[in-house]
Design an enzyme around this catalytic site. Structure first.
Site, PDB file in Angstrom:
ATOM      1  N   LYS A  69     -26.948  74.863  55.070  1.00 33.43           N
ATOM      2  CA  LYS A  69     -27.062  76.090  55.863  1.00 33.43           C
ATOM      3  C   LYS A  69     -25.634  76.505  56.226  1.00 33.43           C
ATOM      4  O   LYS A  69     -24.867  75.705  56.763  1.00 33.43           O
ATOM      5  CB  LYS A  69     -27.890  75.835  57.115  1.00 33.43           C
ATOM      6  CG  LYS A  69     -28.241  77.089  57.909  1.00 33.43           C
ATOM      7  CD  LYS A  69     -29.201  76.735  59.039  1.00 33.43           C
ATOM      8  CE  LYS A  69     -29.644  77.975  59.809  1.00 33.43           C
ATOM      9  NZ  LYS A  69     -30.585  77.630  60.902  1.00 33.43           N
ATOM     10  N   GLY A 100     -35.052  84.515  49.611  1.00 29.67           N
ATOM     11  CA  GLY A 100     -34.394  83.474  48.845  1.00 29.67           C
ATOM     12  C   GLY A 100     -33.328  82.837  49.711  1.00 29.67           C
ATOM     13  O   GLY A 100     -33.070  83.274  50.843  1.00 29.67           O
ATOM     14  N   ASP A 149     -23.509  87.296  55.819  1.00 31.74           N
ATOM     15  CA  ASP A 149     -22.224  86.723  55.430  1.00 31.74           C
ATOM     16  C   ASP A 149     -22.351  85.306  54.884  1.00 31.74           C
ATOM     17  O   ASP A 149     -21.363  84.706  54.458  1.00 31.74           O
ATOM     18  CB  ASP A 149     -21.233  86.756  56.595  1.00 31.74           C
ATOM     19  CG  ASP A 149     -21.689  85.940  57.807  1.00 31.74           C
ATOM     20  OD1 ASP A 149     -22.666  85.170  57.697  1.00 31.74           O
ATOM     21  OD2 ASP A 149     -21.060  86.079  58.880  1.00 31.74           O
ATOM     22  N   GLY A 150     -23.575  84.754  54.887  1.00 36.76           N
ATOM     23  CA  GLY A 150     -23.784  83.431  54.322  1.00 36.76           C
ATOM     24  C   GLY A 150     -23.262  82.298  55.180  1.00 36.76           C
ATOM     25  O   GLY A 150     -23.213  81.147  54.735  1.00 36.76           O
ATOM     26  N   ARG A 206     -28.639  69.342  55.502  1.00 35.57           N
ATOM     27  CA  ARG A 206     -29.905  68.746  55.933  1.00 35.57           C
ATOM     28  C   ARG A 206     -30.385  67.739  54.905  1.00 35.57           C
ATOM     29  O   ARG A 206     -30.241  67.962  53.707  1.00 35.57           O
ATOM     30  CB  ARG A 206     -31.002  69.802  56.039  1.00 35.57           C
ATOM     31  CG  ARG A 206     -30.818  70.894  57.043  1.00 35.57           C
ATOM     32  CD  ARG A 206     -31.958  71.888  56.870  1.00 35.57           C
ATOM     33  NE  ARG A 206     -31.959  72.907  57.913  1.00 35.57           N
ATOM     34  CZ  ARG A 206     -32.139  74.191  57.674  1.00 35.57           C
ATOM     35  NH1 ARG A 206     -32.303  74.613  56.434  1.00 35.57           N
ATOM     36  NH2 ARG A 206     -32.153  75.052  58.673  1.00 35.57           N
ATOM     37  N   ASP A 224     -35.883  74.348  59.171  1.00 34.82           N
ATOM     38  CA  ASP A 224     -35.416  75.720  59.313  1.00 34.82           C
ATOM     39  C   ASP A 224     -35.455  76.159  60.779  1.00 34.82           C
ATOM     40  O   ASP A 224     -36.258  77.000  61.185  1.00 34.82           O
ATOM     41  CB  ASP A 224     -36.230  76.668  58.432  1.00 34.82           C
ATOM     42  CG  ASP A 224     -35.383  77.845  57.956  1.00 34.82           C
ATOM     43  OD1 ASP A 224     -34.243  77.983  58.433  1.00 34.82           O
ATOM     44  OD2 ASP A 224     -35.855  78.622  57.110  1.00 34.82           O
ATOM     45  N   ASP A 281     -42.121  81.628  54.329  1.00 32.39           N
ATOM     46  CA  ASP A 281     -40.916  81.109  53.683  1.00 32.39           C
ATOM     47  C   ASP A 281     -40.277  79.980  54.487  1.00 32.39           C
ATOM     48  O   ASP A 281     -39.345  79.330  54.008  1.00 32.39           O
ATOM     49  CB  ASP A 281     -39.899  82.233  53.442  1.00 32.39           C
ATOM     50  CG  ASP A 281     -39.524  82.964  54.716  1.00 32.39           C
ATOM     51  OD1 ASP A 281     -40.411  83.589  55.312  1.00 32.39           O
ATOM     52  OD2 ASP A 281     -38.351  82.895  55.117  1.00 32.39           O
ATOM     53  N   ASN A 282     -40.780  79.728  55.694  1.00 33.79           N
ATOM     54  CA  ASN A 282     -40.296  78.614  56.515  1.00 33.79           C
ATOM     55  C   ASN A 282     -41.258  77.437  56.522  1.00 33.79           C
ATOM     56  O   ASN A 282     -41.102  76.520  57.327  1.00 33.79           O
ATOM     57  CB  ASN A 282     -40.073  79.076  57.957  1.00 33.79           C
ATOM     58  CG  ASN A 282     -38.925  80.044  58.089  1.00 33.79           C
ATOM     59  OD1 ASN A 282     -38.060  80.109  57.223  1.00 33.79           O
ATOM     60  ND2 ASN A 282     -38.911  80.814  59.162  1.00 33.79           N
ATOM     61  N   ARG A 340     -41.380  75.823  49.279  1.00 36.85           N
ATOM     62  CA  ARG A 340     -42.038  76.512  50.379  1.00 36.85           C
ATOM     63  C   ARG A 340     -43.337  77.171  49.915  1.00 36.85           C
ATOM     64  O   ARG A 340     -43.534  77.390  48.719  1.00 36.85           O
ATOM     65  CB  ARG A 340     -41.091  77.589  50.945  1.00 36.85           C
ATOM     66  CG  ARG A 340     -39.705  77.061  51.290  1.00 36.85           C
ATOM     67  CD  ARG A 340     -38.685  78.183  51.291  1.00 36.85           C
ATOM     68  NE  ARG A 340     -37.315  77.669  51.378  1.00 36.85           N
ATOM     69  CZ  ARG A 340     -36.538  77.755  52.457  1.00 36.85           C
ATOM     70  NH1 ARG A 340     -36.990  78.339  53.541  1.00 36.85           N
ATOM     71  NH2 ARG A 340     -35.313  77.262  52.456  1.00 36.85           N
TER      72      ARG A 340
END
Length: 466
Positions: free
Chosen positions: A116, A93, A128-129, A182, A273, A263-264, A189
């Site tokens: 991102k 996710g 850590d996001g 982006r 991505d 997932d990409n 996806r």
């Protein structure tokens, strides 16, 4: 050029809200200690009516993530599964990004603003996001170069430095942080479909197919295709067409994505991505971009195979909605579509006429042999032979001479010593100037040179018109 996007008014259209209850999770953005604007893509901001923002309003929306007028009231971290290096992972996710807004451009296309490095989400796991500033700079270079080379790619819309020190195992740390936005044709996806299939959510699977057909329209299957009136079959045909063209576009660009997990893979066929990407320094099918790709699964020459395999996983996920035979028939089109796209894109980049699949394939095979023998990078090779120039007496030279159009090759741009490129050495040099001296001039000079290349190449062939 790749045609400059045309200015358009801001037209919010958050279509994803109809799926929001099961496709994602509302999340807050991180509260960053600093918001220093480093990059804004005014060409594409104008295309969605957001170019009028001053710096304060820009960073409020694209670093503080205040909702855009009439758009999503809160960011949405999307849910999906995926095969990662062919191993199925249900614990995926948006772990450091989210869907922030949707809008129409002047052509009526639905576009997304996604992020991102915007903070942790329920899908962050141990991450850590965050995003490193170097990662954001690399994405600027990748998307600008791919756009110039005619690849359907996400656009780096905004980069804001955020003032945090990040620790990463694969680069010197601590390192600077950023949040990137982006602009994309969508964030649905193959892995989005895989999740619904795995959870046996047939109604949601059906709704997602309908959403994609409505918002990302494409060609109908050929007239003799079985099941050509079934929504799931129509969608698979469209994705096969798009990913066959994307595979060819990457190959002709000499580009190695590096991580072609399901997932990409965007069902719109758009390249996105960007992690460990590289441009191939020479035509070598075994060249890999990711240091962790130990078996070469996603090596340069295996990218078409990888995209076909991903299409096969989409077909499996669509199986609750369609019989096997029409789905297999759609998959069988990938090879011929890829060969056709290779011919049209290869001759486009050379600046010579396409003469059909058989003739173009012979030219490509001779060109590949010549690149291997000379050791030239794809950038050098296409530049050297633009318009049929510098044809030797080998097999490639003979085939090229028969197609040579001399018009336009006397342009001073084609008389330079070398074309603009973004091999890893140049990427590292550009980053070093930023990291050590906060000097962004080399990045801007490189982007200007890349955009000039795009203007000389013009629009790539449109697979929808093939």
């Amino acid at each position: 050029m790749p045609s400059d996007p045309q200015p358009a008014p801001y037209l919010p259209d958050p279509r994803i809200e109809s799926l929001a209850g099961w496709i994602g999770d509302p999340v807050p953005a991180a509260d960053f200690p600093r918001r220093q604007l480093r990059w804004r893509n005014d060409r594409w901001a104008a295309a969605v009516g957001l170019d009028g923002f001053d710096e304060t309003r820009w960073t409020d929306h694209f670093a503080g993530f205040a909702p855009l007028p009439g758009n999503l009231p809160q960011p949405l971290a999307l849910r999906y599964h995926g095969h990662q290096f062919r191993t199925y992972n249900p614990n995926l996710g948006d772990g450091r990004g989210f869907l922030f807004a949707q809008m129409r451009d002047g052509k009526g296309r639905l576009l997304d603003l996604g992020t991102k490095g915007s903070g942790q989400t329920p899908w962050s796991r141990d991450g850590d996001g965050r995003l490193t500033l170097k990662g954001a700079v690399r994405e600027i270079l990748a998307t600008e170069m791919l756009e110039a080379l005619g690849v359907d790619t996400s656009k780096t819309f905004s980069v804001v430095e955020t003032g945090e020190d990040l620790w990463r195992g694969d680069e010197p740390s601590p390192t600077r942080s950023a949040v990137l936005v982006r602009l994309s044709h969508g964030h649905i996806r193959i892995g989005t479909f895989q999740r619904l299939f795995a959870l046996e959510e047939k109604d949601h699977l059906e709704a997602l197919v309908a959403y994609c057909l409505e918002n990302y329209p494409g060609n109908l299957p050929p007239g003799d295709a079985p099941g050509r009136d079934e929504p799931a079959v129509i969608l698979l045909h469209q994705v096969v067409e798009r990913l066959a063209d994307l595979a060819a576009a990457w190959m002709v660009a000499g580009f190695v994505h590096g991580v072609l997990n399901t997932d990409n893979m965007n069902i719109s066929g758009e390249s996105f991505d960007y992690g460990p990407w590289r441009w191939a320094p020479r035509w070598d099918a075994r060249f890999t971009a990711a240091y962790f790709d130990h078996t070469g699964l996603y090596a340069f020459g295996r990218q078409p195979e990888a995209l076909l395999w991903n299409c096969q996983q989409l077909a499996i996920a669509l199986r609750p909605l369609a019989e096997t035979a029409p789905l297999v028939a759609a998959l069988e089109r990938f090879g011929p579509l890829y060969q056709q796209a290779m011919g049209s894109r290869f001759t486009w980049r050379l600046g010579v006429a396409s003469r059909g699949v058989e003739s173009d394939t012979a030219l490509i095979q001779a060109a590949e042999k010549a690149m291997v023998e000379t050791g030239l990078s794809p950038e050098q090779f296409f530049f050297l032979h633009r318009g049929g120039r510098n044809a030797g007496d080998d097999a490639f030279g003979v085939l090229l001479s028969a197609r040579a159009p001399t018009a336009g090759t006397d342009d001073p741009f084609w008389q330079q010593d070398a074309p603009p490129g973004v091999l890893i050495e140049e990427v590292e040099r550009i980053w070093a100037a930023i990291d050590q001296h906060d000097d962004w001039s080399e990045l801007h000079a490189k982007v200007s040179a890349i955009r000039e290349l795009g203007s000389r190449l013009g629009d790539a062939p449109d697979p929808a018109q093939a």
